[in-house]
Design a protein around this motif. Structure first.
Motif, mmCIF file in Angstrom:
data_model
loop_
_atom_site.group_PDB
_atom_site.id
_atom_site.type_symbol
_atom_site.label_atom_id
_atom_site.label_comp_id
_atom_site.label_asym_id
_atom_site.label_seq_id
_atom_site.Cartn_x
_atom_site.Cartn_y
_atom_site.Cartn_z
ATOM 1 N N SER A 85 -2.418 4.727 -10.811
ATOM 2 C CA SER A 85 -1.721 5.878 -11.091
ATOM 3 C C SER A 85 -0.906 6.159 -12.225
ATOM 4 O O SER A 85 0.016 5.343 -12.614
ATOM 5 N N SER A 143 -1.226 3.062 -6.096
ATOM 6 C CA SER A 143 -1.584 4.513 -5.938
ATOM 7 C C SER A 143 -0.349 5.427 -6.212
ATOM 8 O O SER A 143 0.471 4.956 -6.701
ATOM 9 N N ASP A 144 -0.948 6.798 -6.217
ATOM 10 C CA ASP A 144 0.142 7.849 -6.662
ATOM 11 C C ASP A 144 1.522 7.634 -5.842
ATOM 12 O O ASP A 144 2.798 8.190 -6.311
#
Length: 132
Positions: free
Chosen positions: A2, A31-32
């Protein structure tokens, strides 16, 4: 990976280069939303060129401070690897890195530029080789 989480981590103060390196490593795997981070501590230590004990101690500190959250573990043939999330709220509360402010060089009276003249840009050959 990310870029959002990495950018947030890079801009914050974590207190030491070791802590920052571990957080950048975790941000690179997240992840984001800062979730789904899992890598063995042996792998982290090898890739960051640190002792495994240093990685474990640093992760434990970050967990105790609420910056990292233990989610569970992922089972595999050699046992299990702990899965972590980054608390983006905790990261947001950390102080920002203060970038040094450069002061402009004093100018001499009547001199509007610090360079005498702009030099032409060097041309590269399309093949990027040193020969034409």
């Amino acid at each position: 990976m990310s870029n959002l989480v990495s950018a947030k981590v890079h801009k914050k103060v974590f207190g030491s280069a070791t802590r920052k390196s571990v957080m950048i490593y975790f941000a690179d795997k997240a992840s984001d939303g800062g979730e789904g981070i899992w890598a063995s501590k042996t792998t982290i230590a090898a890739e960051l060129e640190m002792h495994r004990a240093t990685v474990i101690r640093t992760i434990n500190e970050l967990v105790a401070e609420g910056i990292l959250i233990v989610v569970g573990d992922r089972r595999h043939r050699n046992g299990a690897t702990v899965e972590y999330d980054i608390s983006l709220e905790a990261v947001e509360r950390l102080p920002e890195v203060e970038l040094p402010r450069s002061e402009p060089a004093p100018r001499e009276a009547g001199n509007a530029s610090t360079r005498s003249a702009a030099l032409p840009v060097a041309q590269r050959y399309p093949s990027h080789s040193a020969t034409p």
